[in-house]
Design a protein around this motif. Structure first.
Motif, PDB file in Angstrom:
ATOM      1  N   THR B  75     -17.040   7.205   1.726  1.00 19.86           N
ATOM      2  CA  THR B  75     -16.035   6.971   0.687  1.00 19.86           C
ATOM      3  C   THR B  75     -14.888   6.132   1.236  1.00 19.86           C
ATOM      4  OG1 THR B  75     -15.094   9.116   1.237  1.00 19.86           O
ATOM      5  CG2 THR B  75     -16.503   9.023  -0.694  1.00 19.86           C
ATOM      6  N   GLY B  76     -14.665   6.195   2.538  1.00 17.28           N
ATOM      7  CA  GLY B  76     -13.646   5.346   3.157  1.00 17.28           C
ATOM      8  C   GLY B  76     -13.980   3.864   3.028  1.00 17.28           C
ATOM      9  N   GLU B  94       4.446  -0.690  -1.047  1.00 16.06           N
ATOM     10  CA  GLU B  94       3.037  -0.793  -1.398  1.00 16.06           C
ATOM     11  C   GLU B  94       2.391   0.560  -1.150  1.00 16.06           C
ATOM     12  OE1 GLU B  94       1.443  -4.856   0.340  1.00 16.06           O
ATOM     13  OE2 GLU B  94       3.052  -4.051   1.549  1.00 16.06           O
ATOM     14  N   ALA B  95       1.279   0.797  -1.837  1.00 18.82           N
ATOM     15  CA  ALA B  95       0.603   2.084  -1.690  1.00 18.82           C
ATOM     16  C   ALA B  95       0.190   2.307  -0.245  1.00 18.82           C
ATOM     17  CB  ALA B  95      -0.635   2.129  -2.588  1.00 18.82           C
ATOM     18  N   VAL B  96       0.128   3.572   0.136  1.00 17.75           N
ATOM     19  CA  VAL B  96      -0.401   3.913   1.452  1.00 17.75           C
ATOM     20  C   VAL B  96      -1.897   3.579   1.466  1.00 17.75           C
ATOM     21  CG1 VAL B  96      -0.822   5.822   3.052  1.00 17.75           C
ATOM     22  CG2 VAL B  96       1.283   5.753   1.718  1.00 17.75           C
ATOM     23  N   GLY B  97      -2.361   2.996   2.551  1.00 21.22           N
ATOM     24  CA  GLY B  97      -3.777   2.632   2.654  1.00 21.22           C
ATOM     25  C   GLY B  97      -4.619   3.860   2.953  1.00 21.22           C
ATOM     26  N   ILE B  98      -4.687   4.748   1.969  1.00 21.24           N
ATOM     27  CA  ILE B  98      -5.344   6.042   2.172  1.00 21.24           C
ATOM     28  C   ILE B  98      -6.816   5.846   2.561  1.00 21.24           C
ATOM     29  CG2 ILE B  98      -6.064   8.180   1.023  1.00 21.24           C
ATOM     30  CD1 ILE B  98      -3.522   7.795  -0.775  1.00 21.24           C
ATOM     31  N   ARG B  99      -7.485   4.943   1.831  1.00 18.89           N
ATOM     32  CA  ARG B  99      -8.909   4.767   2.096  1.00 18.89           C
ATOM     33  C   ARG B  99      -9.143   4.239   3.513  1.00 18.89           C
ATOM     34  NH1 ARG B  99     -12.321   0.600  -1.366  1.00 18.89           N
ATOM     35  NH2 ARG B  99     -11.264  -0.766   0.107  1.00 18.89           N
ATOM     36  N   SER B 100      -8.265   3.375   3.987  1.00 16.01           N
ATOM     37  CA  SER B 100      -8.475   2.838   5.332  1.00 16.01           C
ATOM     38  C   SER B 100      -8.296   3.922   6.394  1.00 16.01           C
ATOM     39  CB  SER B 100      -7.554   1.648   5.586  1.00 16.01           C
ATOM     40  OG  SER B 100      -6.201   2.041   5.537  1.00 16.01           O
ATOM     41  N   VAL B 101      -7.398   4.867   6.138  1.00 16.98           N
ATOM     42  CA  VAL B 101      -7.229   5.971   7.092  1.00 16.98           C
ATOM     43  C   VAL B 101      -8.426   6.924   6.998  1.00 16.98           C
ATOM     44  CG1 VAL B 101      -5.743   7.868   7.840  1.00 16.98           C
ATOM     45  CG2 VAL B 101      -4.726   5.798   6.905  1.00 16.98           C
ATOM     46  N   GLU B 102      -8.888   7.143   5.769  1.00 15.96           N
ATOM     47  CA  GLU B 102     -10.067   8.002   5.583  1.00 15.96           C
ATOM     48  C   GLU B 102     -11.260   7.421   6.347  1.00 15.96           C
ATOM     49  OE1 GLU B 102     -12.151   8.052   1.674  1.00 15.96           O
ATOM     50  OE2 GLU B 102     -11.904  10.218   1.792  1.00 15.96           O
ATOM     51  N   ASP B 445      11.339   1.518   6.196  1.00 11.64           N
ATOM     52  CA  ASP B 445      10.693   0.405   5.502  1.00 11.64           C
ATOM     53  C   ASP B 445       9.444   0.029   6.295  1.00 11.64           C
ATOM     54  OD1 ASP B 445      13.052   0.066   3.732  1.00 11.64           O
ATOM     55  OD2 ASP B 445      14.000  -0.467   5.617  1.00 11.64           O
ATOM     56  N   ALA B 446       8.302   0.033   5.622  1.00 13.05           N
ATOM     57  CA  ALA B 446       7.059  -0.208   6.347  1.00 13.05           C
ATOM     58  C   ALA B 446       6.017  -0.813   5.418  1.00 13.05           C
ATOM     59  CB  ALA B 446       6.530   1.104   6.925  1.00 13.05           C
ATOM     60  N   PRO B 447       5.732  -2.095   5.580  1.00  3.26           N
ATOM     61  CA  PRO B 447       4.701  -2.708   4.735  1.00  3.26           C
ATOM     62  C   PRO B 447       3.317  -2.212   5.119  1.00  3.26           C
ATOM     63  CG  PRO B 447       5.477  -4.266   6.380  1.00  3.26           C
ATOM     64  CD  PRO B 447       6.324  -3.036   6.527  1.00  3.26           C
ATOM     65  N   ARG B 448       2.417  -2.353   4.178  1.00  2.86           N
ATOM     66  CA  ARG B 448       1.058  -1.863   4.327  1.00  2.86           C
ATOM     67  C   ARG B 448       0.282  -2.659   5.375  1.00  2.86           C
ATOM     68  NH1 ARG B 448      -2.572   0.174   0.091  1.00  2.86           N
ATOM     69  NH2 ARG B 448      -4.684  -0.506   0.515  1.00  2.86           N
ATOM     70  N   THR B 449      -0.622  -1.962   6.047  1.00  2.00           N
ATOM     71  CA  THR B 449      -1.467  -2.618   7.034  1.00  2.00           C
ATOM     72  C   THR B 449      -2.651  -3.285   6.333  1.00  2.00           C
ATOM     73  OG1 THR B 449      -0.933  -0.743   8.428  1.00  2.00           O
ATOM     74  CG2 THR B 449      -2.614  -2.245   9.238  1.00  2.00           C
ATOM     75  N   GLY B 469     -12.529  -2.011   9.845  1.00  2.00           N
ATOM     76  CA  GLY B 469     -11.726  -0.793   9.862  1.00  2.00           C
ATOM     77  C   GLY B 469     -10.434  -1.005  10.635  1.00  2.00           C
ATOM     78  N   LEU B 470      -9.562  -0.015  10.594  1.00  2.00           N
ATOM     79  CA  LEU B 470      -8.304  -0.088  11.338  1.00  2.00           C
ATOM     80  C   LEU B 470      -8.511   0.468  12.745  1.00  2.00           C
ATOM     81  CD1 LEU B 470      -5.736   1.312   8.732  1.00  2.00           C
ATOM     82  CD2 LEU B 470      -6.382  -1.068   9.139  1.00  2.00           C
ATOM     83  N   ASN B 471      -7.780  -0.086  13.705  1.00  2.00           N
ATOM     84  CA  ASN B 471      -7.785   0.552  15.028  1.00  2.00           C
ATOM     85  C   ASN B 471      -6.852   1.763  14.982  1.00  2.00           C
ATOM     86  OD1 ASN B 471      -5.130  -0.322  15.329  1.00  2.00           O
ATOM     87  ND2 ASN B 471      -5.743  -2.179  16.384  1.00  2.00           N
ATOM     88  N   GLU B 472      -6.822   2.496  16.072  1.00  2.00           N
ATOM     89  CA  GLU B 472      -6.072   3.756  16.022  1.00  2.00           C
ATOM     90  C   GLU B 472      -4.588   3.537  15.758  1.00  2.00           C
ATOM     91  OE1 GLU B 472      -6.462   6.462  19.326  1.00  2.00           O
ATOM     92  OE2 GLU B 472      -4.684   7.544  18.638  1.00  2.00           O
ATOM     93  N   THR B 473      -4.020   2.530  16.401  1.00  2.00           N
ATOM     94  CA  THR B 473      -2.583   2.283  16.226  1.00  2.00           C
ATOM     95  C   THR B 473      -2.257   2.014  14.764  1.00  2.00           C
ATOM     96  OG1 THR B 473      -2.685   1.225  18.374  1.00  2.00           O
ATOM     97  CG2 THR B 473      -0.669   0.915  17.109  1.00  2.00           C
TER      98      THR B 473
END
Lengths: 328, 559
Positions: B75-76, B94-102, B445-449, B469-473
């Protein structure tokens, strides 16, 4: 100067604490071992900004001096609500002075400690704006001139609150107090009067002068931490909203202080030997309306008709501060 | 004690003065429902698992995640992320990148070889799951966790249903799917592939199953009669994608036309380009903005060179060409024919006009009813036949992977309740955490990755995954963008900003990593980090105003 060096999400350095930060990077107030210099049971009104400001300042001073602080406190709200005989809310060595002589009393304490060779003990004098700006300014100026080893903290709530909200030399233009009625073509306190004590302190060329509010805890604690070990006269001017005198909701105390800085009416900066060395920049700029309209003492500017002319004059003061201190 | 002149009382502390009596309202901690949790079709506790991930407790986060959804790496990648649409942070930046973290957590779990926690109860039913798409797999997982014996019958050669035979590998790599399927099977699920169920009642009887779940999906292509010359090459998108996924794709020629406007249409076109077609044209009778396809997939298809032919219907499939009629939207936005025709070059026409169910296996069960091609179920998701349940695309409702996984969870719970003769009690829902209840000043203040995408040349020749996918950082950063709407995030504002020191810390702030029950969720056991001291709280409400996440409210004092 803003102490927002730590940029940790999700709450960066704006909140009191942050579970994602190492304990040493958290504020003094986030620490459950903090001194609680002004403890519970005091009789300040609901949402008192001064009670909060005094605890912020003294807890930071206690940590910065390893618990070696002596406090002299002028007569005023802070003294009245904290020490109704025989109770005391203070958990620091604390001495009550007359309304106008706290700077002189603190100078004396500092001199006595110096004679005893106890230079590890730091002296803090604290007063409201009445005891600083008006009644106490002679003693304060003398203390500055002699460069006595005292940190003087003014909790500025912009009027004589415990006696019934009378105008002080710190009351802002147009504010309604018991002695500046909201009547006539120029309602409330007059424009062009009052004293800018941080500027007066700077003019004395003392080692350190700073302004702060209770809305930016990290900034306030950083300034106290910096001022405590310095020698000579230091002056910190803290804006502390008063729900009673300002006619603001008790829950809005922090919000009002934040609006004061974000609109530019209360510039937050620090100066060394008279020279401004750092300012806290405005993060989310707002117009003075955001600040004025949530306070009953300015309600005559909004009802029955919006006094655009008066609000405009106040906005010009804010704009001038923003230019002078480069707040943007 | 001797007192000095004029002093009659001993020095006392103001602690003797209980200022709580001044109060007319009292602050209380609450849990509001974060909009992401509210929107998740799988019923995930999104805020809860992000909270664990924020502190780097990935295992705790993953375990929290798989309480509801056993396939986060899947689902991620393929979820339509209703959580991000609902996210309050949309209104801040901007929305949190929930799916990318999932996805990060799902991939991390596969990389680390984490297995599911043990069974949660000792139920002992014997349940047959027919079909192994997302609903069937999810139900098998939840039934197994509850302790039931589970057998899956799957018609195809491998498990996964549409995840395997509908979604192309460039969106969902097979290694990921295989790992997540295997993890479910490894819980002790009996699997029979190439096992077609022709009669569900007989299958239940033969295997002595206590209950059956029909997770049949919607595996048939919806057919619309299209006039075609004998030599025209017309096939449906599902069999085309199935062929491609099985390694035996039909050869379509140089130029491929796909008829339809959904994700399946775009997947067919993108797959055709990868398998050697030089041109892929999507023919759709409405406009781009009316396409049911996901906007993200649409953008990716455009980037790969898929051409769009809006407002057109296929009038006739010819030999190497297609006759299409131009359409025009009427006042109600509905396409109407114009009588204007044009010819498009097309060696093959792929029909992607929707999917239908195959209900032949329930023909003999006369008390299982269907309407509009889907099986009728009651509020407990049971069909008219006692003990036979249905979920996923074979019942009415939203058709998506995430919805099917959520359906699998719900139906598993209902099956368990039916087997033990109980009722599932719907838990009460907390009020929604609206943005207006938050104090967003405190969030940095933090823009989306942004997730990287594969370059076009490789997308046109391989089935390599398109979105990285995203790296850990970056995953940690993204998790920390969560505003924790409606739940305490331990910022200590209430503790630090109380003018009366009437908030106490009741949990050790130095505790790192998993805090309660080993799954990293602080409030799992009802423990909160702070508590109010009503002896001194004057009820000013500063804690409520300055709580970033809206986790405190004032309640009238009962006098």
């Amino acid at each position: 100067m803003s102490r927002n060096g730590v940029r940790f999400f999700q709450v960066g350095s704006f909140a009191v604490g942050n579970r994602l930060l190492d304990p040493e990077d958290r504020t003094v107030q986030a620490d459950e071992q903090r001194s609680n210099s002004l403890t519970s049971g005091h009789r300040a009104c609901q949402g008192c900004g001064e009670a909060l400001g005094a605890r912020y300042v003294l807890d930071a001073a206690m940590r910065a001096s390893n618990g070696k602080v002596v406090v002299a406190n002028a007569t005023g709200c802070l003294e009245v609500f904290s020490t109704p005989y025989p109770e005391s809310s203070w958990r620091v060595p604390w001495m009550h002075s007359l309304f106008g002589n706290v700077a002189a009393v603190a100078s004396g304490i500092a001199a006595a400690l110096a004679v005893q060779g106890r230079d590890g003990v730091r002296v803090v004098a604290q007063a409201g704006d009445g005891g600083t700006v008006d009644i106490g300014i002679g003693c304060l100026s003398g203390m500055f001139e002699r460069n006595d080893d005292v940190l003087f903290v003014c909790y500025d709530n912009q009027a004589y609150m415990n006696t019934g909200v009378q105008r002080s030399g710190s009351t802002p233009p147009s504010a309604r107090t018991a002695t500046t009625d909201a009547v006539g073509s120029e309602p409330g306190a007059s424009f062009g009067q009052g004293k800018d004590v941080p500027a007066i302190a700077r003019a004395h060329g003392v080692p350190y002068v700073a302004t702060a509010t209770i809305a930016d805890l990290r900034d306030l604690e950083g300034k106290i931490e910096k001022a405590i070990p310095m020698r000579g006269s230091r002056y910190v001017h803290v804006l502390v909203p008063c729900p009673l005198g300002w006619g603001s909701a008790p829950a809005d105390t922090i919000r009002v202080a934040r609006a004061a800085t974000e609109c530019g009416l209360f510039p937050v900066y620090e100066a060394e030997r008279g020279e401004v060395v750092g300012v806290t920049r405005i993060r989310r700029k707002v117009g003075v309306d955001e600040y004025l309209s949530i306070q009953g003492r300015f309600s005559h500017l909004y009802s029955p008709v919006r006094r655009a002319d008066v609000i405009d004059r106040i906005q010009k003061i804010a704009d001038s501060n923003i230019r002078r201190f480069r707040l943007e | 004690m001797r007192h000095p002149f004029a002093i009659t009382l001993d020095v006392a502390s103001s602690l003797a003065n209980k200022t709580g009596g001044w109060r007319v309202e009292r602050p209380v901690f609450v849990d509001r429902l974060p909009p992401c949790n509210d929107a998740c079709p799988s019923g995930e506790d999104v805020q809860g698992w992000l909270y664990a991930a924020e502190s780097g407790d990935y295992k705790g986060a993953w375990r929290r995640l798989v309480r509801d959804n056993p396939m986060p790496a899947t689902t991620g990648r393929v979820c339509f992320r209703p959580c991000e649409t609902a996210c309050n942070r949309v209104q801040v930046d901007e929305a949190v990148g929930i799916r990318s973290v999932e996805r990060f957590l799902g991939d991390h779990a596969i990389g680390e070889g984490w297995s599911f926690p043990g069974r949660m109860s000792t139920a002992s039913g014997n349940v047959l799951v027919v079909g192994s798409g997302p609903c069937g797999l999810s139900a098998a997982y939840h039934l197994r966790r509850a302790g039931h014996r589970v057998t899956i019958y799957e018609t195809s050669a491998s498990l996964g249903g549409m995840l395997r035979y509908g979604i192309p590998a460039y969106r969902l790599p097979r290694s990921v799917l295989n790992a997540e399927v295997r993890r479910i099977v490894d819980m002790g699920v009996t699997v029979e592939t190439r096992h077609r169920v022709d009669d569900v009642l007989a299958a239940r009887e033969d295997g002595r199953f206590d209950a059956v779940l029909l997770a049949l999906g919607a595996p048939l292509a919806h057919h619309v009669p299209i006039p075609a010359v004998d030599s025209a090459y017309v096939l449906d998108a599902l069999s085309y994608l199935h062929g491609a996924a099985s390694g035996h794709p039909p050869q379509l020629g140089r130029c491929v036309a796909v008829y339809g406007g959904g994700d399946t249409a775009l997947d067919a076109a993108r797959t055709a380009l990868r398998l050697g077609a030089e041109e892929a044209v999507v023919v759709y009778r409405r406009t781009g903005s009316q396409m049911p396809a996901n906007s993200e997939e649409y953008e990716q298809a455009l980037a790969e060179g898929v051409q769009m032919h809006w407002l057109s219907t296929v009038a006739r499939a010819g030999d190497g060409e297609l006759l299409v009629e131009r359409m025009e939207l009427d006042d109600t936005g509905f396409p109407q024919p114009t009588g204007v025709f044009e010819t498009l070059e097309a060696n093959a026409l792929v029909l992607a006009l929707g999917e239908e169910t195959d209900l032949s296996s329930v023909d003999r069960a006369i008390d299982i009813h269907s309407s509009d091609g889907v099986i009728d179920i009651g509020p407990t998701m049971m069909t008219g036949h006692p003990g036979i349940f249905a979920g996923g695309d074979v019942v009415a409702g939203e058709r998506s992977v995430t919805a099917a996984i959520g359906n699998g969870k719900k139906v598993a719970r209902q099956i368990g309740a039916w087997l033990s003769g109980e009722n599932v009690s719907a838990g009460s829902r907390h009020p929604l955490a609206e943005l207006s209840s938050l104090n967003t000043w405190y969030y940095a203040d933090a823009p989306r990755t942004v997730q990287a995408e594969l370059e076009r040349a490789r997308r046109l020749t391989t089935f390599d995954e398109v979105v990285a996918g995203l790296n850990e950082t970056d995953a940690l950063f993204e998790a920390r963008r969560c505003m924790s709407c409606g739940s305490c995030l331990e910022c200590a504002n209430c503790f630090g900003m109380c003018p009366d020191n009437a908030v106490h810390r009741v949990l050790d702030p130095l505790a790192k990593g998993p805090l309660a029950g080993g799954d990293g969720v602080l409030r799992a056991g009802g423990v909160r980090p702070f508590a109010f001291d009503y002896d001194y709280c004057k009820g000013c409400g500063i804690c409520v105003s300055e709580c970033p996440s809206g986790a405190i409210v004032m309640e009238p004092e009962v006098i």
